[in-house]
Enzyme design. Structure first.
Site, mmCIF file in Angstrom:
data_model
loop_
_atom_site.group_PDB
_atom_site.id
_atom_site.type_symbol
_atom_site.label_atom_id
_atom_site.label_comp_id
_atom_site.label_asym_id
_atom_site.label_seq_id
_atom_site.Cartn_x
_atom_site.Cartn_y
_atom_site.Cartn_z
ATOM 1 N N GLY A 12 0.837 -1.204 0.000
ATOM 2 C CA GLY A 12 0.000 0.000 0.000
ATOM 3 C C GLY A 12 0.868 1.248 0.000
ATOM 4 O O GLY A 12 1.915 1.267 0.638
ATOM 5 N N ARG A 74 0.673 -5.053 -4.989
ATOM 6 C CA ARG A 74 0.861 -6.041 -3.928
ATOM 7 C C ARG A 74 1.316 -7.392 -4.511
ATOM 8 O O ARG A 74 1.113 -8.436 -3.907
ATOM 9 C CB ARG A 74 -0.436 -6.211 -3.127
ATOM 10 N N ILE A 135 1.792 3.053 6.997
ATOM 11 C CA ILE A 135 1.069 3.855 7.998
ATOM 12 C C ILE A 135 0.736 2.994 9.219
ATOM 13 O O ILE A 135 0.387 3.514 10.258
ATOM 14 C CB ILE A 135 -0.223 4.468 7.416
ATOM 15 N N ASP A 136 0.845 1.665 9.078
ATOM 16 C CA ASP A 136 0.439 0.769 10.177
ATOM 17 C C ASP A 136 1.485 0.699 11.295
ATOM 18 O O ASP A 136 1.171 0.269 12.398
ATOM 19 C CB ASP A 136 0.204 -0.650 9.649
ATOM 20 N N MET A 178 -7.368 2.940 10.238
ATOM 21 C CA MET A 178 -6.637 1.834 9.590
ATOM 22 C C MET A 178 -5.592 1.247 10.531
ATOM 23 O O MET A 178 -5.435 1.696 11.668
ATOM 24 C CB MET A 178 -5.970 2.314 8.310
ATOM 25 N N HIS A 180 -4.397 -2.342 9.682
ATOM 26 C CA HIS A 180 -4.341 -3.766 9.356
ATOM 27 C C HIS A 180 -4.535 -4.586 10.622
ATOM 28 O O HIS A 180 -5.551 -4.408 11.274
ATOM 29 C CB HIS A 180 -3.026 -4.077 8.613
ATOM 30 N N GLU A 231 -9.227 -0.947 12.594
ATOM 31 C CA GLU A 231 -9.945 -1.812 11.642
ATOM 32 C C GLU A 231 -9.783 -3.290 11.991
ATOM 33 O O GLU A 231 -10.638 -4.104 11.651
ATOM 34 C CB GLU A 231 -9.506 -1.537 10.199
ATOM 35 N N VAL A 298 -7.996 8.091 3.167
ATOM 36 C CA VAL A 298 -7.625 9.488 3.447
ATOM 37 C C VAL A 298 -6.364 9.502 4.306
ATOM 38 O O VAL A 298 -5.500 10.385 4.174
ATOM 39 C CB VAL A 298 -8.801 10.167 4.204
ATOM 40 N N GLN A 299 -6.242 8.491 5.170
ATOM 41 C CA GLN A 299 -5.099 8.423 6.095
ATOM 42 C C GLN A 299 -3.773 8.199 5.378
ATOM 43 O O GLN A 299 -2.707 8.395 5.954
ATOM 44 C CB GLN A 299 -5.306 7.284 7.101
HETATM 45 O O1 F6P Z 1 -0.969 -1.412 5.055
HETATM 46 C C1 F6P Z 1 -1.537 -0.186 4.859
HETATM 47 C C2 F6P Z 1 -3.031 -0.293 4.771
HETATM 48 O O2 F6P Z 1 -3.501 0.998 4.526
HETATM 49 C C3 F6P Z 1 -3.721 -0.947 5.947
HETATM 50 O O3 F6P Z 1 -3.875 -0.064 7.025
HETATM 51 C C4 F6P Z 1 -5.016 -1.377 5.319
HETATM 52 O O4 F6P Z 1 -5.555 -2.491 5.999
HETATM 53 C C5 F6P Z 1 -4.603 -1.769 3.926
HETATM 54 O O5 F6P Z 1 -3.391 -1.095 3.657
HETATM 55 C C6 F6P Z 1 -5.606 -1.407 2.860
HETATM 56 O O6 F6P Z 1 -5.131 -1.897 1.655
HETATM 57 P P1 F6P Z 1 -5.709 -1.523 0.229
HETATM 58 O O7 F6P Z 1 -5.257 -0.139 -0.093
HETATM 59 O O8 F6P Z 1 -5.106 -2.530 -0.664
HETATM 60 O O9 F6P Z 1 -7.194 -1.587 0.347
#
Ligand code: F6P
Length: 373
Positions: A12, A74, A135-136, A178, A180, A231, A298-299
């Site tokens: 991401g 990914r 960001i996680d 967010m 993960h 989340e 947005v984050q």
């Molecule tokens: O790993 C970063 C992240 O933004 C997580 O916080 C979130 O679960 C995931 O990526 C969302 O992924 P995607 O942009 O593929 O929906």
């Protein structure tokens, strides 16, 4: 012969990626006289030999930009779909590409998924290094990841803004953050913005306990509550089910193991949308109206914070120093303010959860903010 390296961004996107590409590129060129090529769309570009040469003018003006100028995906190196629905192991092909281009190393900017891919490549003899972005903030082996500070600022600002509307309408505002499978962002933003309840995956919650903390606030005269929920937050019941399924999976083999794995996936899938269910249950239990805000992507957007720019720059420059010394197969980690090379073997496949004795958890409890347990 001119020395050359490659750089790619995977997983991401995250604020600070362009700052890191710039730092890798400029330091490689200026400090080490290396040429730099950027692979497009993560490991997909590496496998398909899709790249651009990054000249110094390509690296100018990108420091403050969000996203990644190289594009990302990914794609996994050992199971790559090249667009025809087939899954291929591309490790040998990638090794040929890197050798053919005579690259001393490829710097992969990414999170835990990228560390796994990079480790697989290094085992196949490809010289790679990773930089911790997400960001996680869940990359093992580093104190912090770039992207986290920016996202923390965005989520904190959003929760700040929810306060006035929650207060005016006497509502429960449930805000999904967010992260993960980890709770760094929800805990950090919840604490920084003064949320009343913070729910994170590391501390499975009991809905009755969450409701009673809101009722206690009501009894004390506060007719609104802000619930910051990661989340990946999980109820005690679901956490129990998960644990049982994981234990079962360890015992089983073959078809039976696949079945249990599927049940685990189904359980995780039914939890998607869990924030809306959580809000309705809180309304049922407290009689207070609730609203849900899902902060979502947005984050991840927009210009990186100064802290993220600094971290990305420091680690990007350190990566080329390591390459010049012949170091690869490592994560370039932030440790006590320095950049350290940590073997990928030690960190790949691991994620960094919020430790239950972390100072942020202690402060949360000390302030009487409910964690749902
Ligand atoms: O790993 C970063 C992240 O933004 C997580 O916080 C979130 O679960 C995931 O990526 C969302 O992924 P995607 O942009 O593929 O929906």
């Amino acid at each position: 012969m001119t020395r050359a390296i490659g750089v790619l961004t995977a997983g991401g996107d995250s604020p600070g990626l362009n700052a890191a590409i710039r730092a890798v590129g400029k330091s490689a060129q200026r400090a080490h006289g290396m040429e730099v090529i950027g692979f497009l769309d993560g490991f997909l570009g590496l496998a398909r030999r899709r790249f651009v040469r990054l000249h110094s003018e390509d690296l100018s003006g990108i420091l403050t930009r969000g996203g990644t100028v190289l594009g990302t995906s990914r794609a996994k190196v050992h199971k790559m779909d090249l667009g025809d629905g087939e899954s291929r192991d591309m490790r040998q092909e990638i090794a040929r590409v890197v050798e053919g281009l005579e690259l001393e190393a490829v710097v992969c900017l990414g999170g835990d998924g990228t560390a796994k891919n990079a480790y697989k490549l290094s085992e196949a003899g490809v010289p790679v290094l990773t930089l911790p972005k997400t960001i996680d903030n869940d990359v093992a082996g580093t104190d912090v990841t770039f992207g986290f500070d920016t996202a923390l600022g965005i989520a904190t600002d959003a929760i700040d803004r929810l306060h006035s509307t929650a207060h005016s309408h006497h509502r429960i505002m449930v805000v999904e953050v967010m992260g993960h499978k980890v709770g760094w962002l929800a805990l950090g933003a919840g604490l920084a913005a003064g949320a009343d309840v913070i729910l994170i995956p590391e501390i499975p919650y009991d809905i009755e306990s969450v409701a009673s903390s809101i009722e206690e606030r009501k009894a004390g005269g506060s007719t609104f509550s802000i619930v910051a929920v990661a989340e990946g937050a999980i109820s005690r019941q679901d956490a129990g089910r998960r644990e049982r399924l994981l234990a079962e999976m360890k015992e089983e083999t073959g078809e039976r193991r696949r079945e249990v794995k599927q049940r685990l996936k189904d359980l995780d899938r039914t939890r998607v949308g869990g924030t809306t269910t959580l809000a309705s249950r809180l309304t049922e239990l407290t009689g207070l109206e609730s609203r849900v805000t899902i902060l979502g992507h947005v984050q991840r957007g927009g210009t990186p914070s100064p802290a993220d720019r600094l971290l990305a720059t420091q680690l990007g420059a350190a990566a080329t120093d390591f390459i010049a010394e012949g170091v690869h197969g490592v994560l370039v980690a932030a440790r006590d303010g320095n950049a350290e090379a940590i073997p990928l073997k030690k960190v790949a496949g691991k994620i960094k959860h919020v430790p239950l004795d972390h100072p942020w958890v202690a402060s949360t409890r000390a302030l009487g903010i409910a964690l749902g347990d």
